[in-house]
Design an enzyme around this catalytic site. Sequence first.
Site, PDB file in Angstrom:
ATOM      1  N   GLU A 115       0.822  -1.208   0.000  1.00  0.00           N
ATOM      2  CA  GLU A 115       0.000   0.000   0.000  1.00  0.00           C
ATOM      3  C   GLU A 115       0.859   1.262   0.000  1.00  0.00           C
ATOM      4  O   GLU A 115       0.513   2.253  -0.629  1.00  0.00           O
ATOM      5  CB  GLU A 115      -0.958   0.002   1.198  1.00  0.00           C
ATOM      6  CG  GLU A 115      -2.050  -1.049   1.110  1.00  0.00           C
ATOM      7  CD  GLU A 115      -2.933  -0.898  -0.128  1.00  0.00           C
ATOM      8  OE1 GLU A 115      -2.982   0.199  -0.704  1.00  0.00           O
ATOM      9  OE2 GLU A 115      -3.564  -1.890  -0.536  1.00  0.00           O
ATOM     10  N   ASP A 137      -8.563   6.449  -2.561  1.00  0.00           N
ATOM     11  CA  ASP A 137      -7.416   6.835  -3.382  1.00  0.00           C
ATOM     12  C   ASP A 137      -7.978   7.476  -4.656  1.00  0.00           C
ATOM     13  O   ASP A 137      -9.194   7.690  -4.762  1.00  0.00           O
ATOM     14  CB  ASP A 137      -6.512   5.624  -3.676  1.00  0.00           C
ATOM     15  CG  ASP A 137      -7.204   4.569  -4.527  1.00  0.00           C
ATOM     16  OD1 ASP A 137      -8.390   4.732  -4.868  1.00  0.00           O
ATOM     17  OD2 ASP A 137      -6.543   3.561  -4.863  1.00  0.00           O
ATOM     18  N   TYR A 143      -5.709   6.765   4.426  1.00  0.00           N
ATOM     19  CA  TYR A 143      -5.805   5.750   3.373  1.00  0.00           C
ATOM     20  C   TYR A 143      -5.094   4.456   3.802  1.00  0.00           C
ATOM     21  O   TYR A 143      -5.650   3.359   3.721  1.00  0.00           O
ATOM     22  CB  TYR A 143      -5.199   6.267   2.041  1.00  0.00           C
ATOM     23  CG  TYR A 143      -5.035   5.125   1.069  1.00  0.00           C
ATOM     24  CD1 TYR A 143      -6.125   4.693   0.323  1.00  0.00           C
ATOM     25  CD2 TYR A 143      -3.837   4.417   0.971  1.00  0.00           C
ATOM     26  CE1 TYR A 143      -6.021   3.596  -0.519  1.00  0.00           C
ATOM     27  CE2 TYR A 143      -3.721   3.327   0.139  1.00  0.00           C
ATOM     28  CZ  TYR A 143      -4.804   2.918  -0.610  1.00  0.00           C
ATOM     29  OH  TYR A 143      -4.704   1.833  -1.423  1.00  0.00           O
TER      30      TYR A 143
END
Length: 335
Positions: A20, A121, A103
Amino acid sequence: MRRDLPWRRTRDPYRIWVSEVMLQQTQVATATPYYLRFIGRFPSLDHLANARESDVLAAWAGLGYYRRARHLHAAVREVVREHAGRVPEKAEAFADLPGVGRYTTGAVLSIAFGVPLPVLDGNVARVLARWCAKPWVVRNPRDARALWEVATALVPEREPGDWNQALMELGATVCTPRAPRCAECPVRASCRAFALGKPEAFPPPAVRRASVALRRAVAIVERRGRVLMARRAGALLDGLWEPPGVDVAAGAKPRTVLAAELRRLGLTARLEPTDRIVRHTITHRRISVEVWRAALTKPLAPRATLRYVDPDSPDAALTALARKLAARSGRRGPG
Ligand code: SF4
């Protein structure tokens, strides 16, 4: 529709976390080989926590945005120190780690632990803006708040990780910025932008940042096949190594400013021009790099910010420009 990506085959929170972080501002196709190499080098959180920062940066070299690597490294060390080496499952504790934003928290905790947190995102923002037919631009803080609200309302209690990944995947493969494939889209029936017949109108086009032309002069100092590198500081390239150099302001003489920079670094050198210009681009900056050859007229005094580096070594944490310069410096063999 679901792509077979290496980080999808694991529930290991550390590996999901690495993926990520890499995927922020980097395309899947670019990030994948870096991810595999990074995980090969640091297969567990402990391996990364025990690694030297220079090795972490070297494994990251080429991906850009080095602050991400530095933060990840600091964060896993904190996990070892404060959380007995286990990635915290509580959002407050995970979000408290260096470099971890909303996020990353949503992505890692929902995918690895099934915590019902949303993600937002660029891909998800586009899907949601279209699905709601709202001119939301994720970079605008007020729009981002609205998008987070929608994402939060939608995330299910069961399998939130699958939901988040499906939403990201939908944006990456079907609801693409241009020519979205609405005919294949599973949410078409409830999509307001589709109903209006203008999916591409959402979100409104971003205002492009104008590119800037810059000049830089660098000094190549060679010794037995190695090249002298200086440690760069600053947000973008902090901690990476590059031949000593300086930006050249309009109207300034490259030799003068480069000589001043070398003196500032504690180097006494004779500069000779070469006819080489290396073109390099970082984000919106187009840099024209003038290459000078430098011969030290006094031995190099030991300094933490200067060292001779073998630029062919994959372990060297060099900037992309440093690798380009080394490739073109016409280095001689050991001697
Ligand atoms: Fe995107 Fe079209 Fe699906 Fe709407 S129907 S979410 S615009 S792909």
